[in-house]
Design an enzyme around this catalytic site. Sequence first.
Site, PDB file in Angstrom:
ATOM      1  N   SER A 210      52.538  14.202  28.418  1.00  0.00           N
ATOM      2  CA  SER A 210      53.417  13.712  29.475  1.00  0.00           C
ATOM      3  C   SER A 210      54.848  14.183  29.290  1.00  0.00           C
ATOM      4  O   SER A 210      55.247  14.635  28.202  1.00  0.00           O
ATOM      5  CB  SER A 210      53.394  12.183  29.494  1.00  0.00           C
ATOM      6  OG  SER A 210      54.015  11.672  28.315  1.00  0.00           O
ATOM      7  N   GLU A 231      53.808  21.747  27.139  1.00  0.00           N
ATOM      8  CA  GLU A 231      53.121  21.778  28.427  1.00  0.00           C
ATOM      9  C   GLU A 231      53.020  20.339  28.910  1.00  0.00           C
ATOM     10  O   GLU A 231      52.288  19.525  28.344  1.00  0.00           O
ATOM     11  CB  GLU A 231      51.721  22.380  28.324  1.00  0.00           C
ATOM     12  CG  GLU A 231      51.056  22.484  29.689  1.00  0.00           C
ATOM     13  CD  GLU A 231      49.565  22.743  29.633  1.00  0.00           C
ATOM     14  OE1 GLU A 231      48.856  22.264  30.541  1.00  0.00           O
ATOM     15  OE2 GLU A 231      49.117  23.402  28.685  1.00  0.00           O
ATOM     16  N   CYS A 265      46.529  18.665  34.283  1.00  0.00           N
ATOM     17  CA  CYS A 265      47.932  18.962  34.592  1.00  0.00           C
ATOM     18  C   CYS A 265      48.044  19.884  35.797  1.00  0.00           C
ATOM     19  O   CYS A 265      49.022  19.816  36.534  1.00  0.00           O
ATOM     20  CB  CYS A 265      48.605  19.612  33.387  1.00  0.00           C
ATOM     21  SG  CYS A 265      48.777  18.519  31.962  1.00  0.00           S
ATOM     22  N   GLU A 365      53.354  12.330  39.400  1.00  0.00           N
ATOM     23  CA  GLU A 365      52.051  12.777  38.932  1.00  0.00           C
ATOM     24  C   GLU A 365      51.045  11.632  38.991  1.00  0.00           C
ATOM     25  O   GLU A 365      51.284  10.541  38.473  1.00  0.00           O
ATOM     26  CB  GLU A 365      52.151  13.311  37.499  1.00  0.00           C
ATOM     27  CG  GLU A 365      50.854  13.926  37.000  1.00  0.00           C
ATOM     28  CD  GLU A 365      51.004  14.567  35.637  1.00  0.00           C
ATOM     29  OE1 GLU A 365      50.302  15.553  35.376  1.00  0.00           O
ATOM     30  OE2 GLU A 365      51.832  14.075  34.835  1.00  0.00           O
TER      31      GLU A 365
END
Length: 463
Positions: A210, A231, A265, A365
Site C-alpha cells: 500500500s 510498487e 494493483c 483504490e
Amino acid sequence: MTSTIQLISPVDGRVYAERPCADAAQVDKALEAAATAQAQWKRRPLGERAAFCNAAADAMLAMKDEIAPELSWQMGRPVRYGAGELRGFDERARHMIAIAPEALAAVEPAPIYGFRRHIKREPLGTVLVIAPWNYPYLTAVNTIIPALMAGNSVILKHASQTLLVGERFAEAFRRANLPEGLFQNLVLDHEQTGRIIASARVQQVNFTGSVGGGRTMESAATGRFLGMGLELGGKDPAYVRADANLDHAVENLVDGSFFNSGQSCCAVERIYVDQTIYPAFVERFAALTRQYVLGNPLDEATTLGPLVSPQAADFVRDQIAAALSQGAKALIGPQDFAADVPGSAYLAPQVLVDVTHQMSVMRDESFGPVVGIMPVASDEEAIALMNDSEFGLSASIWTQDLAAAERLGNEIETGTVFMNRCDYLDPALAWTGVKNSGRGVTLSRLGYEHLTRAKSFHLRHEI
C-alpha cells in the site's frame, strides 16, 4: 517473548497456519550469513548463478500440485487458477535469467588509444524483499531471481497472509542446493522489519504493498541512503474508443476488473467508454459479469473466490454503498450471487454506472470486485479523466488504431500503456509506476540497474 503470526484463511475464517516470528538473535544471524555468503557469491561466474536459479525454478514448478490448493486456502483465489500464477512465475524467472548476461555486461565507451575504460555493474549486497499476498509468487520472483543473478544475497519477508509462500521459496532454493545464507525466508512483524531497514545491514529494499506501507518503508530508511523500490497502489483506467472491437474489449475488461476478485494493483478499476457505444458496452459487460460463479475457491466450478478478509470485503461494500447514496446505479443485484453474505469475505462483483469522480469508488483504490463505467465524448475528455488520479501504474486503450493508441499513450500519466489488453506484466518491459503508484523498476534489463551499482574503470596503459 517471541510473537507469532497467524494466517487466517478467507475460505472459512479459521487459522490455516501459525509461525513464530524470528527473534533478535535469529535476525542478526540471518543478516550476518547473508553478508558472508554474498561476498563469495558475487565472485561466482554468471553461468553458475544461472544454474542455481534455473534449478530453483524447476524445484518450484515440481511443487505445483501442492501449491495451487495451498494458495487458495491462504488468500482465496480459486484453485482452477493456481497453476496460472506458477506459469507466470516461470516466465519471469526464466526471462530474467536469460537476459542477465546482456543486462549485466560491462558498458564499453568508444575506445581511446592508450586507455582501457569500462563501467562494471556490481551487486549491492543484501536485498530485502517485502512481498504481498495478492500475487505472492509473481511479485516476489520479480526481485528474488534477478537479485541473485546480479550477485546479491536475498532476505524475503513475505506477507502474513501468505506465510507458506516464503517457505516454498526456501524449499525450492534448498532443493537447488543454493549456497547457505544466500536466500533466507524470515517471519517478521512490522517492527522487526523496520529495524532491519534502519540497521544499514541491507543495501536495497523492494516493497510491494500500500501507499501507507511505502511511506513506512521510506521513514524506516531515513538517513540510511538505501536503494528503495516501491510498487504501491493503483486505480487503473481503461478507455474504450468508438472503433474498438466491442466483444474483445468487454471480455478482457471484465476479466481485468474481476480476476483475483479485483485484488491486483493493476486491476482495471474505472472504465471510460465512447458515448456512441456506451449503452452496448455496459449491457454486454454486465451480462458477462453475471456469469461468474462466487463460492468456495477449492471447488473447481468457482471462478470468483472470497476477498482476503471480511474487512477487505466490507471496505468495498462501503465504497459501493457510498456511491449509490451519491446517485450511482448498480447493475448487479444480490439475487445473482447467493454466496455474497454481508459481513463475510465473499463479495459479488459489482458494476456501477452514473458514477462521477466525486465518488470514492472512482478515486480511491478499491482492491476488490467493483468497477465504475462512465461515458465520454472525446479522446480529450477520456485522457483528462484517466489522469485525474493520484495513481499511475497502468492504463489501457481499446482501439483498432495503433497510431491513436501511441498518441494517447503519450498523454497518459502512467507506468505502462496497454493497447487491447490489460492486467499483464511482460517481463521484457519495465514494471514501474508514477505518482503514488511508486518508484523504481522491476523486470526487463532496466530492473537489473536497480539491483547493481556502477563502478567505472579508467586505466591508462600507454605512458
